[in-house]
Design a protein around this motif. Sequence first.
Motif, PDB file in Angstrom:
ATOM      1  N   THR A  27       0.792  -1.416   0.120  1.00  0.00           N
ATOM      2  CA  THR A  27      -0.070   0.027  -0.073  1.00  0.00           C
ATOM      3  C   THR A  27       0.909   1.251  -0.102  1.00  0.00           C
ATOM      4  OG1 THR A  27      -1.676  -1.319   1.197  1.00  0.00           O
ATOM      5  CG2 THR A  27      -1.758   1.192   1.393  1.00  0.00           C
ATOM      6  N   ILE A  28       0.607   1.922  -0.869  1.00  0.00           N
ATOM      7  CA  ILE A  28       1.359   3.414  -0.874  1.00  0.00           C
ATOM      8  C   ILE A  28       0.952   4.215   0.176  1.00  0.00           C
ATOM      9  CG2 ILE A  28       1.774   5.569  -2.431  1.00  0.00           C
ATOM     10  CD1 ILE A  28       0.721   3.838  -4.705  1.00  0.00           C
ATOM     11  N   PRO A  29       1.866   4.705   1.232  1.00  0.00           N
ATOM     12  CA  PRO A  29       1.621   5.292   2.211  1.00  0.00           C
ATOM     13  C   PRO A  29       1.161   6.853   2.065  1.00  0.00           C
ATOM     14  CG  PRO A  29       3.777   4.253   2.383  1.00  0.00           C
ATOM     15  CD  PRO A  29       3.334   4.173   0.906  1.00  0.00           C
ATOM     16  N   ASP A  30       0.345   7.203   2.908  1.00  0.00           N
ATOM     17  CA  ASP A  30      -0.330   8.639   2.831  1.00  0.00           C
ATOM     18  C   ASP A  30       0.599   9.623   2.582  1.00  0.00           C
ATOM     19  OD1 ASP A  30      -3.433   8.167   5.001  1.00  0.00           O
ATOM     20  OD2 ASP A  30      -2.741   7.096   2.989  1.00  0.00           O
ATOM     21  N   ALA A  31       1.653   9.442   3.051  1.00  0.00           N
ATOM     22  CA  ALA A  31       2.736  10.541   3.413  1.00  0.00           C
ATOM     23  C   ALA A  31       3.586  10.455   2.125  1.00  0.00           C
ATOM     24  CB  ALA A  31       3.666  10.761   4.556  1.00  0.00           C
ATOM     25  N   TYR A  32       3.195   9.704   1.125  1.00  0.00           N
ATOM     26  CA  TYR A  32       4.080   9.584  -0.082  1.00  0.00           C
ATOM     27  C   TYR A  32       3.267  10.453  -1.428  1.00  0.00           C
ATOM     28  CZ  TYR A  32       7.895   7.107   1.888  1.00  0.00           C
ATOM     29  OH  TYR A  32       8.933   6.730   2.615  1.00  0.00           O
ATOM     30  N   ALA A  33       4.306  10.440  -2.390  1.00  0.00           N
ATOM     31  CA  ALA A  33       3.697  10.811  -3.457  1.00  0.00           C
ATOM     32  C   ALA A  33       4.389   9.820  -4.750  1.00  0.00           C
ATOM     33  CB  ALA A  33       4.113  12.445  -3.929  1.00  0.00           C
ATOM     34  N   ASN A  54      -2.417  10.680  -0.533  1.00  0.00           N
ATOM     35  CA  ASN A  54      -3.673  10.783   0.299  1.00  0.00           C
ATOM     36  C   ASN A  54      -4.707  11.436  -0.216  1.00  0.00           C
ATOM     37  OD1 ASN A  54      -2.341  13.253   0.816  1.00  0.00           O
ATOM     38  ND2 ASN A  54      -2.776  13.191   2.913  1.00  0.00           N
ATOM     39  N   SER A  55      -4.450  12.734  -1.004  1.00  0.00           N
ATOM     40  CA  SER A  55      -5.436  13.626  -1.342  1.00  0.00           C
ATOM     41  C   SER A  55      -5.597  13.393  -3.006  1.00  0.00           C
ATOM     42  CB  SER A  55      -4.963  15.225  -1.378  1.00  0.00           C
ATOM     43  OG  SER A  55      -3.754  15.387  -2.105  1.00  0.00           O
ATOM     44  N   GLY A  56      -4.674  12.847  -3.489  1.00  0.00           N
ATOM     45  CA  GLY A  56      -4.977  12.600  -5.054  1.00  0.00           C
ATOM     46  C   GLY A  56      -4.656  13.817  -5.776  1.00  0.00           C
ATOM     47  N   ARG A  57      -4.136  14.778  -5.180  1.00  0.00           N
ATOM     48  CA  ARG A  57      -3.998  16.404  -5.856  1.00  0.00           C
ATOM     49  C   ARG A  57      -2.512  15.844  -6.858  1.00  0.00           C
ATOM     50  NH1 ARG A  57      -4.682  21.239  -2.172  1.00  0.00           N
ATOM     51  NH2 ARG A  57      -4.527  22.168  -3.926  1.00  0.00           N
ATOM     52  N   THR A  58      -2.654  16.363  -8.036  1.00  0.00           N
ATOM     53  CA  THR A  58      -1.678  16.196  -8.903  1.00  0.00           C
ATOM     54  C   THR A  58      -0.938  17.526  -9.306  1.00  0.00           C
ATOM     55  OG1 THR A  58      -3.492  16.437 -10.629  1.00  0.00           O
ATOM     56  CG2 THR A  58      -2.778  14.354  -9.871  1.00  0.00           C
ATOM     57  N   PHE A 100       8.977  10.987  -0.460  1.00  0.00           N
ATOM     58  CA  PHE A 100       8.061  11.225   1.029  1.00  0.00           C
ATOM     59  C   PHE A 100       7.899  12.770   0.898  1.00  0.00           C
ATOM     60  CE2 PHE A 100       6.949  10.840   5.254  1.00  0.00           C
ATOM     61  CZ  PHE A 100       7.271  11.776   5.813  1.00  0.00           C
ATOM     62  N   VAL A 101       6.463  12.854   1.103  1.00  0.00           N
ATOM     63  CA  VAL A 101       6.045  14.495   1.123  1.00  0.00           C
ATOM     64  C   VAL A 101       5.632  14.909   2.403  1.00  0.00           C
ATOM     65  CG1 VAL A 101       5.489  14.356  -1.492  1.00  0.00           C
ATOM     66  CG2 VAL A 101       3.550  13.709   0.196  1.00  0.00           C
ATOM     67  N   GLY A 102       5.451  14.035   3.363  1.00  0.00           N
ATOM     68  CA  GLY A 102       5.101  14.494   4.768  1.00  0.00           C
ATOM     69  C   GLY A 102       3.897  14.849   4.832  1.00  0.00           C
ATOM     70  N   LEU A 103       3.547  16.124   5.529  1.00  0.00           N
ATOM     71  CA  LEU A 103       2.299  16.839   5.383  1.00  0.00           C
ATOM     72  C   LEU A 103       2.161  18.017   4.352  1.00  0.00           C
ATOM     73  CD1 LEU A 103       2.374  17.594   9.234  1.00  0.00           C
ATOM     74  CD2 LEU A 103       1.154  15.582   8.212  1.00  0.00           C
ATOM     75  N   ALA A 104       3.001  17.858   3.453  1.00  0.00           N
ATOM     76  CA  ALA A 104       2.772  18.666   2.262  1.00  0.00           C
ATOM     77  C   ALA A 104       1.663  18.505   1.751  1.00  0.00           C
ATOM     78  CB  ALA A 104       4.140  18.687   1.341  1.00  0.00           C
ATOM     79  N   THR A 105       0.738  19.511   1.048  1.00  0.00           N
ATOM     80  CA  THR A 105      -0.426  19.253   0.255  1.00  0.00           C
ATOM     81  C   THR A 105      -0.263  18.746  -0.963  1.00  0.00           C
ATOM     82  OG1 THR A 105      -0.606  21.661  -0.218  1.00  0.00           O
ATOM     83  CG2 THR A 105      -1.647  20.661   2.053  1.00  0.00           C
TER      84      THR A 105
END
Length: 126
Positions: A27-33, A54-58, A100-105
């Motif tokens: 599973t791709i972790p939420d904090a990743y892109a 997590n957000s699906g923003r591109t 890894f993007v952490g909390l970045a939106t």
Amino acid sequence: QLQLVESGGGLVQPGESVRLSCVASGTIPDAYAIGWFRQAPGKEREAVGCIRANSGRTQYAESVKGRFFISREYRGTTVTLQMNSLKPEDSGVYYCASTFVGLATECQLSSTYRNWGQGTQVTVSS
């Protein structure tokens, strides 16, 4: 550590569409892109786009905006690159990689990406 495998490439004519898949070993972790990149013969690798898990923003490179679309299974293992209205200059080996993007939106095309897949060839030619 995620392992990524790309698939779906092939030979298509200009104007046609291709869908590529990037399947992760878990599973791709939420904090990743996940980012998509391509490399044509004799050219440097360039970023195509990325998606925040997590957000699906591109984010997309200017050269593919409006033609390429990235999607993902929410908390799944697969990221898809839908490529429409293909041009000969879209030809190349397409790779996916993670960051890894952490909390970045937003994901960033300029981030350092790791866990590169082996790539899949896309050739656009008449």
